[in-house]
Design an enzyme around this catalytic site. Structure first.
Site, short mmCIF file in Angstrom:
data_model
loop_
_atom_site.label_atom_id
_atom_site.label_comp_id
_atom_site.label_asym_id
_atom_site.label_seq_id
_atom_site.Cartn_x
_atom_site.Cartn_y
_atom_site.Cartn_z
N VAL A 96 0.88 -1.18 0.00
CA VAL A 96 0.00 0.00 0.00
C VAL A 96 0.91 1.23 0.00
CG1 VAL A 96 -1.79 1.29 1.21
CG2 VAL A 96 -1.82 -1.22 1.26
N HIS A 100 3.12 4.14 5.90
CA HIS A 100 2.50 3.60 7.12
C HIS A 100 3.54 2.88 7.95
CE1 HIS A 100 2.08 0.64 3.88
NE2 HIS A 100 2.24 -0.30 4.81
P1 AMP Z 1 2.61 -3.14 3.50
O1 AMP Z 1 2.64 -4.54 2.93
O2 AMP Z 1 3.78 -2.82 4.38
O3 AMP Z 1 2.39 -2.12 2.40
O4 AMP Z 1 1.39 -3.11 4.49
C1 AMP Z 1 0.07 -2.96 4.07
C2 AMP Z 1 -0.78 -3.54 5.15
O5 AMP Z 1 -2.10 -3.07 4.97
C3 AMP Z 1 -0.85 -5.06 5.16
O6 AMP Z 1 -0.36 -5.56 6.41
C4 AMP Z 1 -2.34 -5.36 4.96
O7 AMP Z 1 -2.78 -6.47 5.71
C5 AMP Z 1 -2.98 -4.06 5.41
N1 AMP Z 1 -4.28 -3.76 4.83
C6 AMP Z 1 -4.63 -3.85 3.52
N2 AMP Z 1 -5.92 -3.45 3.37
C7 AMP Z 1 -6.37 -3.11 4.60
C8 AMP Z 1 -7.62 -2.63 5.12
N3 AMP Z 1 -8.68 -2.42 4.30
N4 AMP Z 1 -7.74 -2.42 6.44
C9 AMP Z 1 -6.69 -2.65 7.26
N5 AMP Z 1 -5.48 -3.07 6.84
C10 AMP Z 1 -5.33 -3.32 5.54
#
Ligand code: AMP
Ligand code: ZN
Length: 114
Positions: A96, A100
């Protein structure tokens, strides 16, 4: 940004489970937790990753760490310890592209040589 998942969460267009909120930062439960407790902290300003954030608004980083401190020191996480992680790009496993920080804890974490 209109096509950003986490901006949509900030706008309330996609549901999330809030754990922390202030004027600048939002914290919520990760939908696919990697540990018993797994939260995501995001700034209300959109940047795509930490290096983009450092180019555009270094204050955002302080806002985020300040929020994570306030959140963790009001929970058992501060007693037992926790981990803060951010992923960058494909090899880092970033999926994402809204900066974050993962806050992981609630159990003994493994990895990083342990
Ligand atoms: P990253 O892989 O470091 O980019 O982390 C993205 C994180 O966002 C992952 O751990 C996913 O499980 C989390 N994620 C994706 N969609 C959602 C959502 N709708 N609500 C909460 N977490 C999410
Ligand atoms: Zn965004």
């Amino acid at each position: 940004m209109s096509d950003c998942l986490f901006c949509k969460i900030l706008e309330g267009k996609i549901p999330s489970t809030k754990v922390y909120e202030d004027d600048l930062v939002y914290g919520f439960k990760d939908i696919a937790p990697h540990s018993k407790e797994h939260y995501l902290f995001i700034h209300r300003n959109h940047t795509k990753d930490v290096n983009d954030l450092m180019d555009k608004s270094q204050q955002d980083l302080l806002d985020l760490f300040s929020a994570m401190k306030k959140f963790t020191e009001n929970s058992d996480l501060s007693n037992n310890g926790f981990r803060i992680v951010t992923n960058m790009g494909p090899h880092g496993g970033q999926t994402v592209f809204h900066t974050h920080f993962h806050v992981l804890g609630g159990e003994q974490l493994r990895g990083f040589g342990r």
